[in-house]
Structures are given as C-alpha cells and as structure tokens.
Scaffold this active site. Structure first.
Site, PDB file in Angstrom:
ATOM      1  CD  GLU A  66     -10.109-108.482 118.994  1.00 32.05           C
ATOM      2  OE1 GLU A  66     -10.432-107.340 118.625  1.00 32.05           O
ATOM      3  OE2 GLU A  66      -9.044-109.040 118.640  1.00 32.05           O
ATOM      4  CG  ASP A 125     -14.460 -94.413 117.638  1.00 30.12           C
ATOM      5  OD1 ASP A 125     -14.469 -95.559 118.142  1.00 30.12           O
ATOM      6  OD2 ASP A 125     -13.552 -94.008 116.894  1.00 30.12           O
TER       7      ASP A 125
END
Length: 316
Positions: free
Chosen positions: A261, A175
């Site tokens: 990350e 999205d």
C-alpha cells in the site's frame, strides 16, 4: 463487458400511470364525480413520483464512477465469494468492476459468472510469477499478493479511460465484507481518502488512528508503524486522475512485506497530509478484512479415488 437490464421503479410507476389514465378515460362518461376526482388525484401523485425518479436517475448518471479492481484466483470457494460480493455491488450506483484472474487465460467459471452478475464489468487475467506464488502451506503474509492482477487492472484503466474522467480507484478483495455506506464515502473523495479496516493487522481495526476536520493526523497499527501508509489495501481510495499524472505508480513483487500500500500511494506522491478522513472522522468501520475458510474436501477426494466422483456438470 455486459450489463443485464433490470426493470426500474420508474418503469413500473409509468405503467401504473398509464393504467390509471386509461381507467380515468373509461370513467369520464359516468356521473360519479367523486370517483373521477379520486382517480385524478392518484394520477397526479404517481406523476410526482415519476418526475422525482427521473430527476434522481439524471443525478445518479452524473456521479463519477468508482473503478474497483478485484484480484481473484481459482479455489473451491471462488464462485461463492464472488457471488456474495456481487450481491453487495448491485446496490452501488455508477460502479465499474474490474475482475482480474490469476490465470494464464480467463476461466469459464468466472466468465459465466460475470456475464450473469448484472454489473458493469471488465474481465482480465494475469498470471502471478511462479517465483512469487504462495504454496498451500505458506502463510498469507509471506509474499506480496495480487501484484500482477492489480497492475493489469491499472494498465487497463490507463489505456481505456480518458485522463479527464471524473472517477475513483478502489482495490477490493473478493472475500472482504463491505458496508454500502463505504461507496458513498468514496464518492466524496477529492484527491485521496482513508478509513479504518476492521479485523486487519491482527487488530480490531487498522488504519487512521486520529482524524480531525476531515484530515488523517495519525495511524493506528501495531506492526512496523514507521511505514508511510500502515493501512490495509481496502482502506483507501484515490482520484482516478492521479493514475494519469503519475503513470509509473503501481505494485512490485520486490516490495518488502507489508509495504504494498505504501509503495503504491507514495508512487502517487501522496503523504498523510493528503489523506481525507472518511467514515465519520474514521470512527466507523465500513469494511472488514474477512477471509473465507478454506473448503475441506476430504470426502470429495475420497470418492474420486473410489471412482465415484460428484456430477462434473454441477458448477460450485
């Protein structure tokens, strides 16, 4: 894996050229030299365009492939989000979309969608451990998300792509919003690259803060700036060869909040000194961490309770 054939500009130009050639032949017996000369000029012009398209096509085929891993899960807006994203990706050259469902098995909805999306793709599934599954009432940041799905995508790459392959790895939410220029930037990556992500981290943007001479020198973030890589998942790409050099690099549900990350990139033995600055020395925003509003189905639920459900054959 299925690729939908699309008629190219090159084919249309070739057909135009054939028509003109036939017309030229039919007019060769006439005395209108001016018209014949004009037709020959148009044929020559079209041939130059076709030659240029052929050369462009060859160059594009030589470009390294971008392998993008997208976790996705069943919800009312899933197909709408995937459709919007795929319409962008159709414009990206040499792209391989790895879509991984958070499910025990591949769903019919996503299977049908991918078979008709027109992209080169791989369809996988991996169920999130229930101990790390967010509840509807939980905030998005409470637990790591997409861990099993991204790891499954990484495993597929390592098992199906040659270690000598020239290509790039990128993680895409289903999205988010992407500028096409981003993929051109990714295609210039040598080892690892980074850029700012808009609307991320509760900020206007988050990621590289100061860059110079093509290198990231500092980060711009508000939360836990001591993280090795305080960036969004959409804010970096790496050379695919690193995945084979460091085969244990991946994601873990045990990773502290906000460190997914960093966990992955440090697993590839990367530091800030390795990060190449993209997006105009990290001053352009080419990706936004947007989120689709959760669909409000109050009236639909009410009709179901009344025994008046909508047509089940209409897929949304």
């Amino acid at each position: 894996m299925k690729v939908i054939p699309i008629y190219s500009l090159r084919l249309l130009l070739t057909l135009n050229l054939v028509v003109l050639l036939v017309y030229c032949i039919l007019t060769l017996t006439c005395d209108n030299e001016k018209q014949i000369k004009k037709l020959k000029k148009e044929v020559s012009y079209l041939q130059d365009i076709i030659d240029g398209e052929n050369e462009k096509s060859v160059n594009e085929e030589l470009l390294p492939t971008i392998y993008a891993i997208t976790p996705t899960y069943a919800r009312w807006t899933q197909k709408a989000d995937l459709t919007r994203l795929s319409q962008t990706l159709l414009h990206v050259k040499n792209f391989h979309w790895i879509v991984v469902e958070d499910a025990d098995r591949k769903t019919l909805l996503v299977t049908k969608f991918l078979s008709n999306c027109g992209l080169k793709y791989t369809h996988l599934n991996a169920k999130t451990d229930q101990n790390f599954k967010l509840k509807d009432s939980d905030p998005n940041w409470l637990m790591p998300r997409g861990v099993a799905q991204r790891n499954t995508g990484l495993t597929w790459i390592r098992n199906n792509i040659s270690p000598q392959t020239e290509g790039y790895l990128y993680f895409m939410d289903d999205d988010n919003t992407y500028d096409l220029q981003l993929f051109k930037e990714i295609s210039t990556t040598q080892m690892a690259s980074a850029w700012p992500v808009g609307l991320s981290g509760g900020l206007k943007f988050e990621g590289p803060g100061f860059c110079k001479d093509g290198k990231v020198l500092s980060w711009y973030t508000a939360w836990k700036p001591e993280r090795p890589f305080p960036i969004d998942m959409a804010g970096f790409a790496v050379n695919i060869k690193l995945l084979f050099q460091y085969k244990e690099a991946g994601f873990s549900n045990a990773t502290p909040r906000g460190y997914l990350e960093s966990h992955f990139l440090t697993g590839l033995h990367l530091t800030i000194n390795d990060m190449e600055a993209k997006a105009n020395q990290c001053t352009d925003i080419l990706v936004w961490h947007t989120r689709t509003e959760k669909a409000k189905m109050k009236q639909e639920d009410k009709l179901i309770k009344l025994g008046k459900p909508s047509n089940p054959n209409i897929e949304v």
